[in-house]
Design an enzyme around this catalytic site. Structure first.
Site, mmCIF file in Angstrom:
data_model
loop_
_atom_site.group_PDB
_atom_site.id
_atom_site.type_symbol
_atom_site.label_atom_id
_atom_site.label_comp_id
_atom_site.label_asym_id
_atom_site.label_seq_id
_atom_site.Cartn_x
_atom_site.Cartn_y
_atom_site.Cartn_z
ATOM 1 N N HIS A 72 0.847 -1.199 0.000
ATOM 2 C CA HIS A 72 0.000 0.000 0.000
ATOM 3 C C HIS A 72 0.876 1.239 0.000
ATOM 4 O O HIS A 72 1.829 1.324 0.771
ATOM 5 C CB HIS A 72 -0.917 0.014 1.232
ATOM 6 C CG HIS A 72 -2.190 -0.752 1.038
ATOM 7 N ND1 HIS A 72 -3.344 -0.444 1.703
ATOM 8 C CD2 HIS A 72 -2.474 -1.810 0.238
ATOM 9 C CE1 HIS A 72 -4.313 -1.268 1.316
ATOM 10 N NE2 HIS A 72 -3.799 -2.114 0.442
ATOM 11 N N TYR A 200 -9.158 6.016 7.441
ATOM 12 C CA TYR A 200 -9.228 6.387 8.859
ATOM 13 C C TYR A 200 -10.240 7.524 8.970
ATOM 14 O O TYR A 200 -10.012 8.598 8.420
ATOM 15 C CB TYR A 200 -7.865 6.866 9.354
ATOM 16 C CG TYR A 200 -6.810 5.798 9.494
ATOM 17 C CD1 TYR A 200 -6.090 5.339 8.397
ATOM 18 C CD2 TYR A 200 -6.520 5.247 10.749
ATOM 19 C CE1 TYR A 200 -5.107 4.360 8.535
ATOM 20 C CE2 TYR A 200 -5.537 4.270 10.902
ATOM 21 C CZ TYR A 200 -4.843 3.829 9.783
ATOM 22 O OH TYR A 200 -3.880 2.864 9.915
ATOM 23 N N PRO A 292 -4.007 0.949 18.631
ATOM 24 C CA PRO A 292 -3.732 0.442 17.274
ATOM 25 C C PRO A 292 -3.916 1.482 16.160
ATOM 26 O O PRO A 292 -3.629 1.204 15.019
ATOM 27 C CB PRO A 292 -4.713 -0.705 17.107
ATOM 28 C CG PRO A 292 -5.734 -0.527 18.152
ATOM 29 C CD PRO A 292 -5.130 0.251 19.250
ATOM 30 N N LYS A 296 1.121 0.256 14.992
ATOM 31 C CA LYS A 296 2.509 0.126 15.462
ATOM 32 C C LYS A 296 2.761 -1.096 16.344
ATOM 33 O O LYS A 296 3.911 -1.498 16.523
ATOM 34 C CB LYS A 296 2.899 1.380 16.261
ATOM 35 C CG LYS A 296 3.006 2.630 15.408
ATOM 36 C CD LYS A 296 4.125 2.520 14.393
ATOM 37 C CE LYS A 296 3.893 3.432 13.203
ATOM 38 N NZ LYS A 296 4.291 2.816 11.948
ATOM 39 N N TYR A 384 4.143 6.700 9.834
ATOM 40 C CA TYR A 384 3.248 5.586 9.485
ATOM 41 C C TYR A 384 4.026 4.444 8.821
ATOM 42 O O TYR A 384 3.809 3.275 9.120
ATOM 43 C CB TYR A 384 2.135 6.079 8.548
ATOM 44 C CG TYR A 384 1.003 5.091 8.383
ATOM 45 C CD1 TYR A 384 0.934 4.243 7.286
ATOM 46 C CD2 TYR A 384 0.005 4.986 9.353
ATOM 47 C CE1 TYR A 384 -0.102 3.315 7.149
ATOM 48 C CE2 TYR A 384 -1.033 4.071 9.222
ATOM 49 C CZ TYR A 384 -1.072 3.237 8.111
ATOM 50 O OH TYR A 384 -2.089 2.313 7.994
HETATM 51 P P1 FAS Z 1 1.213 -11.335 22.033
HETATM 52 O O1 FAS Z 1 0.264 -10.889 23.104
HETATM 53 O O2 FAS Z 1 0.729 -11.398 20.616
HETATM 54 O O3 FAS Z 1 1.764 -12.805 22.360
HETATM 55 C C1 FAS Z 1 2.115 -13.149 23.686
HETATM 56 C C2 FAS Z 1 2.006 -14.659 23.804
HETATM 57 O O4 FAS Z 1 2.436 -15.028 25.123
HETATM 58 C C3 FAS Z 1 0.572 -15.158 23.644
HETATM 59 O O5 FAS Z 1 0.531 -16.238 22.744
HETATM 60 C C4 FAS Z 1 0.178 -15.594 25.062
HETATM 61 O O6 FAS Z 1 -0.699 -16.700 25.070
HETATM 62 C C5 FAS Z 1 1.516 -15.974 25.661
HETATM 63 N N1 FAS Z 1 1.554 -15.883 27.132
HETATM 64 C C6 FAS Z 1 0.973 -14.950 27.912
HETATM 65 N N2 FAS Z 1 1.240 -15.204 29.213
HETATM 66 C C7 FAS Z 1 2.016 -16.336 29.248
HETATM 67 C C8 FAS Z 1 2.609 -17.100 30.279
HETATM 68 N N3 FAS Z 1 2.454 -16.756 31.559
HETATM 69 N N4 FAS Z 1 3.327 -18.201 29.954
HETATM 70 C C9 FAS Z 1 3.498 -18.546 28.639
HETATM 71 N N5 FAS Z 1 2.947 -17.869 27.608
HETATM 72 C C10 FAS Z 1 2.218 -16.776 27.919
HETATM 73 N N6 FAS Z 1 -1.603 -4.088 16.753
HETATM 74 C C11 FAS Z 1 -1.734 -3.462 15.564
HETATM 75 O O7 FAS Z 1 -0.728 -3.001 15.002
HETATM 76 N N7 FAS Z 1 -2.985 -3.324 14.977
HETATM 77 C C12 FAS Z 1 -4.114 -3.847 15.570
HETATM 78 O O8 FAS Z 1 -5.217 -3.716 15.032
HETATM 79 C C13 FAS Z 1 -4.013 -4.513 16.799
HETATM 80 N N8 FAS Z 1 -5.131 -5.058 17.405
HETATM 81 C C14 FAS Z 1 -4.982 -5.677 18.629
HETATM 82 C C15 FAS Z 1 -6.108 -6.246 19.304
HETATM 83 C C16 FAS Z 1 -5.952 -6.858 20.568
HETATM 84 C C17 FAS Z 1 -7.162 -7.448 21.280
HETATM 85 C C18 FAS Z 1 -4.690 -6.908 21.172
HETATM 86 C C19 FAS Z 1 -4.514 -7.535 22.549
HETATM 87 C C20 FAS Z 1 -3.583 -6.361 20.510
HETATM 88 C C21 FAS Z 1 -3.712 -5.758 19.233
HETATM 89 N N9 FAS Z 1 -2.619 -5.223 18.546
HETATM 90 C C22 FAS Z 1 -2.726 -4.605 17.353
HETATM 91 C C23 FAS Z 1 -1.326 -5.322 19.076
HETATM 92 C C24 FAS Z 1 -0.820 -6.718 18.769
HETATM 93 O O9 FAS Z 1 -0.792 -6.911 17.386
HETATM 94 C C25 FAS Z 1 0.504 -6.859 19.446
HETATM 95 O O10 FAS Z 1 1.339 -5.735 19.217
HETATM 96 C C26 FAS Z 1 1.235 -8.111 19.065
HETATM 97 O O11 FAS Z 1 0.383 -9.197 19.271
HETATM 98 C C27 FAS Z 1 2.490 -8.170 19.926
HETATM 99 O O12 FAS Z 1 2.997 -9.438 19.820
HETATM 100 P P2 FAS Z 1 3.678 -10.141 21.108
HETATM 101 O O13 FAS Z 1 4.554 -9.166 21.777
HETATM 102 O O14 FAS Z 1 4.208 -11.422 20.595
HETATM 103 O O15 FAS Z 1 2.478 -10.386 22.163
HETATM 104 C C1 PHB Z 2 -5.983 -3.780 10.871
HETATM 105 O O1 PHB Z 2 -6.125 -4.051 9.654
HETATM 106 O O2 PHB Z 2 -6.280 -4.580 11.790
HETATM 107 C C2 PHB Z 2 -5.447 -2.421 11.249
HETATM 108 C C3 PHB Z 2 -4.947 -1.599 10.250
HETATM 109 C C4 PHB Z 2 -4.450 -0.336 10.590
HETATM 110 C C5 PHB Z 2 -4.476 0.057 11.926
HETATM 111 C C6 PHB Z 2 -4.970 -0.788 12.917
HETATM 112 C C7 PHB Z 2 -5.457 -2.036 12.582
HETATM 113 O O3 PHB Z 2 -4.018 1.302 12.251
#
Ligand code: FAS
Ligand code: PHB
Length: 389
Positions: A72, A200, A292, A296, A384
């Site tokens: 994109h 957005y 989000p 980032k 971005y």
């Molecule tokens: P993660 O949380 O992905 O992974 C951590 C892992 O550790 C999980 O598998 C968990 O089960 C495990 N874990 C936890 N506790 C543990 C323990 N005690 N023992 C062993 N394992 C354990 N980012 C965006 O850029 N755009 C978005 O739209 C977006 N939407 C999101 C929506 C939600 C609901 C959440 C929570 C986050 C969102 N994020 C988004 C951010 C997300 O993408 C994170 O930045 C990304 O998952 C980070 O990855 P990890 O650091 O690996 O953490």
């Molecule tokens: C998504 O596609 O989940 C998404 C894209 C851009 C954002 C946040 C989430 O800023």
């Protein structure tokens, strides 16, 4: 069991770190509390910075990303019934790639499995020991049996609710947090995206985002109060609310369909300083959270992991600990810039329940200035696509 690096968490941070270490000949084991199906079932990020794409290439898992990812070159801001395109490629020479976090995780899992590198899923009561001493140890229970992993280093990649940050010695952390009074209600649907690029939208009813996972699978979000419950939102109610926040052309061309996933994500800004405690290193959501809005979260996790992987490789291949010693400071410099951008984008586009008339006018003025100024657009664009790593 003994390994060189014990990684807590098999999300994108843990899996990417494991892959980079394995390709450098460094033994590692991942301990994950959930099942692979559960990890893959979480629908999260969708936008990859070029730094993240480079990291996945270095990890040897970018083939499908290059086949199926969508490059994109711009985004659109929508407000007052008008859409304004920001050509991030023309302004920075770089682009982002649309490729869901679920697919990134799937590719990393497949590579790890193909390499026969151990991942312990379904680990219970994970605990970390002696990482401020000489014999770091991870303990967990599985199938009723307690296991121990002796290691040189522990990488806490276990997300915001994980055990690693909680294991830091009392008084050793400084926490910074801003909890927003709203969340994002997200829907995934097998419908064609409403637009070629992301939209957005800032609206008096609240923020909305039109994103996608492919040309046939869309991802949409609407801002909702923190008190909202997903079970109170039928698909029809979601589609009506989304339409009400979009410009006429988008609202009329929106293709709706049954949701294949629907959830509410809370929004917060959070940073834990420092990110290192002896032989324990935090990476990804274990150390920081961004709203989000700036896309980032996943990308910050990737840059933390690149710094940590390079530092561990320096340590093992050259017996040079200097990169490990500077890990926390180096990560936090990039993290705080992403925190600022994510906070700014959130403040710019969301409706705050306590906003007075002055705040609303300032928001309008900020948006009007932004889309009328090449310098302001360039500032948004360079954040971005991702600041230099
Ligand atoms: P993660 O949380 O992905 O992974 C951590 C892992 O550790 C999980 O598998 C968990 O089960 C495990 N874990 C936890 N506790 C543990 C323990 N005690 N023992 C062993 N394992 C354990 N980012 C965006 O850029 N755009 C978005 O739209 C977006 N939407 C999101 C929506 C939600 C609901 C959440 C929570 C986050 C969102 N994020 C988004 C951010 C997300 O993408 C994170 O930045 C990304 O998952 C980070 O990855 P990890 O650091 O690996 O953490
Ligand atoms: C998504 O596609 O989940 C998404 C894209 C851009 C954002 C946040 C989430 O800023």
């Amino acid at each position: 069991m003994r390994t060189q690096v014990a990684i807590i968490g098999a999300g994108p941070a843990g899996l990417l770190l494991g892959q980079l270490l394995s390709r450098a000949g460094i033994d590692n084991v991942i301990v994950e509390q959930r099942s692979p199906e559960y990890v893959l079932g979480r629908i999260r990020a969708g936008i990859l910075e070029s730094v993240t794409v480079d990291a996945l290439e270095r990890a040897g898992v970018a083939a499908r990303l290059h086949d199926e990812g969508l490059p994109h070159e711009g985004i659109e801001l929508s407000f007052n019934g008008q859409r304004h395109r920001i050509d991030v490629h023309a302004l920075t020479g770089r682009r982002v790639t649309v490729y869901g976090q679920t697919e990134v995780t799937r590719d990393l899992m497949a590579a790890r499995q193909a390499g026969g590198i151990p991942t312990i899923y379904g680990a219970e009561d994970v605990s970390l020991h002696d990482f401020d001493g000489t014999r770091p140890l991870v303990r967990y229970r599985k199938d009723g049996i307690t296991h121990e992993i002796q290691c040189d280093y522990i990488a806490g990649c276990d997300g915001f609710h994980g055990v690693s940050r909680q294991s830091a010695p009392a008084g050793s952390t400084k926490l910074f947090e801003r909890v927003y009074p709203f969340g994002w209600l997200g829907i995934l649907s097998d419908t064609p995206p409403v637009s070629e690029e992301l939209i957005y939208a800032g609206h008096e009813r609240g923020f909305a985002l039109c994103s996608m996972r492919s040309r046939t699978r869309s991802r949409y979000y609407v801002q909702v109060p923190s008190s909202e419950r997903v079970e109170d939102w039928s698909d029809e109610r979601f589609w009506d609310e989304l339409r009400s926040r979009l410009d006429t052309q988008a609202a009329e061309s929106l293709v709706t369909g049954p949701s294949i996933e629907k959830s509410i994500a809370p929004l917060r800004s959070f940073v834990c300083e420092p990110m290192r405690f002896g032989s324990l290193f935090l990476a990804g959501d274990a150390a920081h959270i961004v709203p989000p809005t700036g896309a980032k979260g996943l990308n910050l996790a990737a840059s933390d992991v690149l710094y940590l992987a390079d530092a561990l490789i320096e340590r093992y291949q050259k017996n040079d600990p200097r990169e490990l010693d500077s890990y926390s400071e180096k990560c936090l410099r990039r993290i705080w810039k992403a925190e600022r951008f994510s906070w700014w984008m959130t403040s710019l586009l969301h409706r705050f329940p306590d906003a007075d008339a002055f705040s609303v006018r300032i928001q309008q003025a900020e948006l009007g200035y932004l889309v009328g100024s090449e310098a302001a657009c360039r500032a948004l664009a360079e954040n971005y696509v991702g600041l230099p790593y």
